[in-house]
Enzyme design. Sequence first.
Site, PDB file in Angstrom:
ATOM      1  N   SER A   1      42.030  46.324  32.315  1.00 58.88           N
ATOM      2  CA  SER A   1      41.866  47.174  33.509  1.00 58.88           C
ATOM      3  C   SER A   1      41.620  48.604  33.060  1.00 58.88           C
ATOM      4  CB  SER A   1      43.123  47.138  34.367  1.00 58.88           C
ATOM      5  OG  SER A   1      43.068  48.166  35.353  1.00 58.88           O
TER       6      SER A   1
ATOM      7  N   TYR B   1      52.040  48.533  34.267  1.00 57.64           N
ATOM      8  CA  TYR B   1      50.765  47.802  34.378  1.00 57.64           C
ATOM      9  C   TYR B   1      49.792  48.284  33.299  1.00 57.64           C
ATOM     10  CZ  TYR B   1      46.395  46.074  36.442  1.00 57.64           C
ATOM     11  OH  TYR B   1      45.183  45.468  36.645  1.00 57.64           O
TER      12      TYR B   1
HETATM   13  N1  LIG Z   1      40.565  43.840  41.371  1.00 59.09           N
HETATM   14  C1  LIG Z   1      40.694  44.958  40.681  1.00 59.09           C
HETATM   15  O1  LIG Z   1      40.520  46.066  41.230  1.00 59.09           O
HETATM   16  C2  LIG Z   1      41.009  44.901  39.209  1.00 59.09           C
HETATM   17  C3  LIG Z   1      40.729  46.049  38.450  1.00 59.09           C
HETATM   18  C4  LIG Z   1      40.984  46.013  37.083  1.00 59.09           C
HETATM   19  C5  LIG Z   1      41.474  44.872  36.494  1.00 59.09           C
HETATM   20  N2  LIG Z   1      41.757  43.782  37.259  1.00 59.09           N
HETATM   21  C6  LIG Z   1      42.280  42.594  36.566  1.00 59.09           C
HETATM   22  O2  LIG Z   1      41.485  41.487  36.925  1.00 59.09           O
HETATM   23  C7  LIG Z   1      42.262  40.292  36.841  1.00 59.09           C
HETATM   24  C8  LIG Z   1      42.111  39.513  38.124  1.00 59.09           C
HETATM   25  O3  LIG Z   1      42.655  40.304  39.157  1.00 59.09           O
HETATM   26  P1  LIG Z   1      42.225  40.132  40.685  1.00 59.09           P
HETATM   27  O4  LIG Z   1      41.751  41.430  41.152  1.00 59.09           O
HETATM   28  O5  LIG Z   1      41.377  38.927  40.829  1.00 59.09           O
HETATM   29  O6  LIG Z   1      43.687  39.905  41.316  1.00 59.09           O
HETATM   30  P2  LIG Z   1      44.171  39.079  42.559  1.00 59.09           P
HETATM   31  O7  LIG Z   1      43.069  38.869  43.542  1.00 59.09           O
HETATM   32  O8  LIG Z   1      45.402  39.769  42.994  1.00 59.09           O
HETATM   33  O9  LIG Z   1      44.521  37.675  41.911  1.00 59.09           O
HETATM   34  C9  LIG Z   1      45.547  37.587  40.971  1.00 59.09           C
HETATM   35  C10 LIG Z   1      45.408  36.274  40.268  1.00 59.09           C
HETATM   36  O10 LIG Z   1      46.436  36.147  39.297  1.00 59.09           O
HETATM   37  C11 LIG Z   1      47.048  34.884  39.467  1.00 59.09           C
HETATM   38  N3  LIG Z   1      48.473  34.912  39.134  1.00 59.09           N
HETATM   39  C12 LIG Z   1      49.415  35.756  39.607  1.00 59.09           C
HETATM   40  N4  LIG Z   1      50.620  35.428  39.124  1.00 59.09           N
HETATM   41  C13 LIG Z   1      50.441  34.350  38.331  1.00 59.09           C
HETATM   42  C14 LIG Z   1      51.309  33.547  37.557  1.00 59.09           C
HETATM   43  N5  LIG Z   1      52.628  33.785  37.468  1.00 59.09           N
HETATM   44  N6  LIG Z   1      50.773  32.511  36.871  1.00 59.09           N
HETATM   45  C15 LIG Z   1      49.461  32.272  36.952  1.00 59.09           C
HETATM   46  N7  LIG Z   1      48.585  32.977  37.652  1.00 59.09           N
HETATM   47  C16 LIG Z   1      49.077  34.019  38.352  1.00 59.09           C
HETATM   48  C17 LIG Z   1      46.900  34.573  40.946  1.00 59.09           C
HETATM   49  O11 LIG Z   1      47.019  33.177  41.134  1.00 59.09           O
HETATM   50  P3  LIG Z   1      47.600  32.553  42.505  1.00 59.09           P
HETATM   51  O12 LIG Z   1      46.986  33.309  43.629  1.00 59.09           O
HETATM   52  O13 LIG Z   1      47.200  31.139  42.423  1.00 59.09           O
HETATM   53  O14 LIG Z   1      49.090  32.745  42.425  1.00 59.09           O
HETATM   54  C18 LIG Z   1      45.521  35.114  41.237  1.00 59.09           C
HETATM   55  O15 LIG Z   1      44.515  34.174  40.946  1.00 59.09           O
HETATM   56  C19 LIG Z   1      43.701  40.739  36.581  1.00 59.09           C
HETATM   57  O16 LIG Z   1      43.993  40.552  35.208  1.00 59.09           O
HETATM   58  C20 LIG Z   1      43.691  42.215  36.929  1.00 59.09           C
HETATM   59  O17 LIG Z   1      44.660  42.927  36.216  1.00 59.09           O
HETATM   60  C21 LIG Z   1      41.529  43.772  38.601  1.00 59.09           C
END
Ligand SMILES: NC(=O)c1ccc[n+]([C@@H]2O[C@H](COP(=O)([O-])OP(=O)(O)OC[C@H]3O[C@@H](n4cnc5c(N)ncnc54)[C@H](OP(=O)(O)O)[C@@H]3O)[C@@H](O)[C@H]2O)c1
Length: 249
Positions: free
Chosen positions: A144, A157
């Site tokens: 991130s 984080y």
């Molecule tokens: N979106 C952004 O703005 C952003 C920016 C920078 C980096 N990121 C990174 O991108 C990646 C994906 O994030 P996202 O934006 O797609 O987030 P999100 O929509 O909040 O989804 C989070 C994901 O993590 C999974 N997860 C949470 N707890 C878990 C656990 N204990 N075991 C297994 N899986 C778990 C969830 O699975 P379930 O729903 O099935 O529980 C979900 O698929 C993350 O690593 C995040 O740090 C996101």
Amino acid sequence: MTTTQQLAGRVALVTGAGRGIGREIALELVARGASMVVHYSGSEDGARETAAQIEVSGGTAFIQQANVSVRAEVVAMFAAIDQRFDRLDIVVNSAGVSGGGSLADLDEWQLERMLGVNFHGPLFVASEAAKRLGAGGRIINISSTLGEFPMAGSGIYSATKVAIKSFTESWARELGQKGVTVNTVIPGATSPGMIDSAPDSAVEFFKNASPFNRIGTAGEIAAVVAFLASPEASWVSGAHILANGAADT
Ligand SMILES: NC(=O)c1ccc[n+]([C@@H]2O[C@H](COP(=O)([O-])OP(=O)(O)OC[C@H]3O[C@@H](n4cnc5c(N)ncnc54)[C@H](OP(=O)(O)O)[C@@H]3O)[C@@H](O)[C@H]2O)c1
């Protein structure tokens, strides 16, 4: 070979593929020919929806549940993958959780949750992947920009997201000996994804931080992951690719 089928015959695991960025990554890798292990933790309906979209497009989807912060669950997931497929080629550590708070109000539950999912999770997944991936294999870790540009209150984080870059560099040097590449993609604020639950003011802040005056799309992150997963990226390893529209925070 066209990019559309360059992953034909390969099997990919994307963690957190029931929603957000993980879902888009899964769909993009399938669009390029990969068979998909759709991992989820709590979003069973979301995982089924991802799998349905894959199957409608003619692809193969295998749904697997695991809490990635629990090693035994990760081991069991890989055992199930072994039963279903005779190979594994691409592993994407996308599952992640965010959280914030002031230093003075340190919340140990948040600390353990973020360490569990963002630090232990990719490590447990990569440890199992390391036993299975062979020449041409790929591990892609999602970090991130909050790791690059920590903000007040994002310390835990941000630290977990910087740690994953150290994992990438170390694993790249270890697994390169087997012909496996390991890389990081560093998204900025991206939708659909965890930014969607942030206040409008946070979204505005991240929009203004980019000269494009918008946040990214999960499809744009998935495209970078797909490149790293492709045969064309065979000499890219131990790298961290920013995908944040030149945002300066
Ligand atoms: N979106 C952004 O703005 C952003 C920016 C920078 C980096 N990121 C990174 O991108 C990646 C994906 O994030 P996202 O934006 O797609 O987030 P999100 O929509 O909040 O989804 C989070 C994901 O993590 C999974 N997860 C949470 N707890 C878990 C656990 N204990 N075991 C297994 N899986 C778990 C969830 O699975 P379930 O729903 O099935 O529980 C979900 O698929 C993350 O690593 C995040 O740090 C996101």
